[in-house]
Scaffold this active site. Structure first.
Site, short mmCIF file in Angstrom:
data_model
loop_
_atom_site.label_atom_id
_atom_site.label_comp_id
_atom_site.label_asym_id
_atom_site.label_seq_id
_atom_site.Cartn_x
_atom_site.Cartn_y
_atom_site.Cartn_z
CG ASP A 1 5.95 29.54 35.52
OD1 ASP A 1 4.94 29.82 36.17
OD2 ASP A 1 7.09 29.44 36.02
CB CYS B 1 0.27 1.76 10.47
SG CYS B 1 -0.70 1.75 8.95
NE ARG C 1 -7.18 -9.37 6.17
CZ ARG C 1 -7.69 -10.04 5.15
NH1 ARG C 1 -8.43 -9.40 4.24
NH2 ARG C 1 -7.47 -11.34 5.02
CB THR D 1 -0.92 0.03 1.24
OG1 THR D 1 -0.13 0.07 2.43
CG2 THR D 1 -1.83 -1.17 1.25
CB CYS E 1 -2.99 4.55 13.47
SG CYS E 1 -1.63 4.42 12.29
#
Length: 522
Positions: free
Chosen positions: A484, A34, A41, A30, A68
């Site tokens: 701060d 990830c 899957r 693909t 994700c």
């Protein structure tokens, strides 16, 4: 980091969250990379390439996954944005913390699921996947462990222990204890080291201690922490910011933190000291707090940050030369939390643009003006009032709030914050929101979603206050008030933008980095 493909693929197939952010997986078919927790899957092992960083994956030509979102993996996570996979896990962790705090003792699974915004069936599924046990199983184990602690550390009656641990009946308590541990509760008490015969002098001393521990006013229990724990520094930090009349810290003969607690209609006093045993604190509680013992112990652990992992945090922060000497000096430093989140938020607002001592003075005046005085059963020289509630402060006039020495604009901010919490607009800061469920114990990832926007939308509240409240009240370990002045001075005089950029290397423990900088000699 050296990546072993076989072990990485096992972690990927198990979607093991412990490896989230440790490595990334590129799928050759693909062209997408990830996180190991991606819900997509699982591809075949022959189609996977493993990388130690997102940059390495992109250098090999892989594109980031849209499900994700690798940019939101731990150590690179925004305080505002969260990928869907993070929200699912955050709900499971939040459910686990709520169950540990006794959520299922008074309310059913459906109520907890509704609080978290999911169905009861989905809640069971995500909790089972995260913890390897059902929500009911988690609750039962927590009740049994609480009962076991009370059996071995106190001489409370069995019926009192059963109810304080969250059991609905003594019969159910006895049956579950017998089935899980293979012996009756009374038999466990007899086997406890404290129940062994003592010499006469020791026995007399023990009787005196037991009478003090289980008399008509208080009971003692232990609080365990991962070592190291820098109790003096934690007490000193809390003492400087204590709400006069509600909490106090004594440093002699040993450090002791005391405060008034009000939970679910039960009011009492908690006193915490360091035990003789390493990594353990001793909490002495008013007997009036026994009906809310479980949520109280959960809040005490959050207040004192007892579940932190110092070795992991120190190893990460020590990699930066700026923090390495500070970590070596104070390896057991903790991020102080909050017993009552709304109380902490008000204290933060009072501390805007004034010194710590000045804010403490204002807080004491506010307690005297709006809090309910304790009755004679609890009143003492230092602890005189119950914590103020959002509804009580919301009913106070701006004129009364300003009379403690606040500018009218600051009084409006205090009033607006009280109204927002009392009305349910800011549920993360509510002690007891409508419906009776306590939402302040949500996991930091879940509780912080939308909080900054809603909190800073109130008049007079800026990013510094929001980060400070997220750091302590929401227990976000990555919150960081970079504006701060003290932090910037301790960091060598960096500007806010420079400090923010440098602090990226401290994620996801920037709150602990802030504590080290505040604690530095500079």
């Amino acid at each position: 980091m050296r990546l072993d493909d076989a072990h990485c693929y096992q972690a990927l197939a198990a979607r093991d969250h412990r490896f989230d952010g440790v490595f990334y997986v590129g799928v050759t078919t693909t062209g997408i990379y990830c996180r190991p927790v991606c819900p997509a899957r699982t591809p075949r092992s022959t189609r996977c390439k493993f990388f130690a960083s997102a940059a390495a994956a992109e250098r090999r030509g892989f594109r980031p996954c849209l499900r994700c979102r690798p940019e939101l993996a731990p150590h690179a996570r925004s305080a505002v944005e969260h990928a869907p996979v993070d929200i699912v896990r955050a709900r499971a962790i939040a459910a686990g913390e709520r169950i540990a705090g006794g959520a299922l003792d008074q309310h059913g699974l459906d109520a907890l699921a509704a609080e978290l915004g999911i169905s009861a069936r989905h809640l069971e599924r995500v909790v089972e996947r995260e913890f390897g046990a059902s929500p009911v199983g988690l609750a039962q184990t927590r009740r049994l462990l609480t009962a076991k602690q009370l059996l071995t550390e106190t001489s409370l009656p069995m019926s009192t222990i059963a109810m304080a641990s969250g059991f609905r009946s003594v019969r159910r308590f006895n049956a579950l204890f017998q089935s899980r541990y293979g012996l009756a509760p009374g038999a466990l008490r007899k086997q406890a080291p404290s129940a062994q015969p003592l010499p006469h002098s020791a026995r007399a001393q023990r009787v005196q201690q037991d009478t003090h521990a289980t008399d008509n006013t208080s009971v003692r229990v232990s609080l365990h922490a991962r070592e190291p724990l820098d109790w003096p520094r934690l007490c000193a930090y809390l003492g400087a910011r204590a709400m006069p009349g509600v909490e106090c810290v004594d440093s002699a003969p040993g450090w002791r933190y005391q405060r008034v607690v009000s939970l679910q209609g039960h009011t009492g006093i908690v006193s915490i000291t360091e035990s003789d045993r390493s990594g353990r604190l001793r909490a002495e509680l008013s007997l009036s707090l026994l009906p809310v013992l479980v949520p109280l112990l959960a809040r005490l652990r959050a207040l004192l940050d007892l579940d932190a992992s110092p070795h992991m945090i120190n190893a990460h922060l020590s990699a930066d030369p700026m923090l390495a000497p500070l970590v070596a000096t104070a390896p057991g430093i903790r991020v102080a939390g909050a017993m009552h989140p709304f109380e902490l938020a008000i204290r933060a607002v009072l501390g805007q643009q004034v010194s710590v001592r000045g804010a403490t003075t204002l807080a004491g005046r506010l307690v005297q003006a709006v809090s309910e005085p304790l009755d004679g059963a609890f009143a003492g020289s230092a602890l005189t009032h119950a914590p103020f509630t959002a509804s009580r402060l919301a009913d106070a006039s701006e004129q009364l709030i300003a009379s403690i020495g606040l500018p009218r604009a600051r009084a409006r901010t205090v009033k607006a914050l009280a109204v927002a919490v009392a009305s349910g607009t800011l549920p993360a800061l509510a002690d007891e929101p409508r419906g009776g469920m306590h939402k302040n114990a949500l996991a930091p990832t879940l509780a912080s979603i939308g909080f900054h926007e809603a909190f800073t939308a109130l008049p007079g509240i800026g990013p510094w206050t929001a980060e400070y409240v997220a750091m302590r009240a929401l227990r976000d370990p990555d919150a960081f008030p970079d504006a701060d002045l003290a932090l910037r001075k301790a960091a060598g005089g960096l500007s806010a933008s420079q400090l923010r950029k440098h602090a990226e290397r401290w994620r996801p423990w920037r709150a602990y980095a802030a504590m080290h900088l505040w604690n530095s000699p500079s």
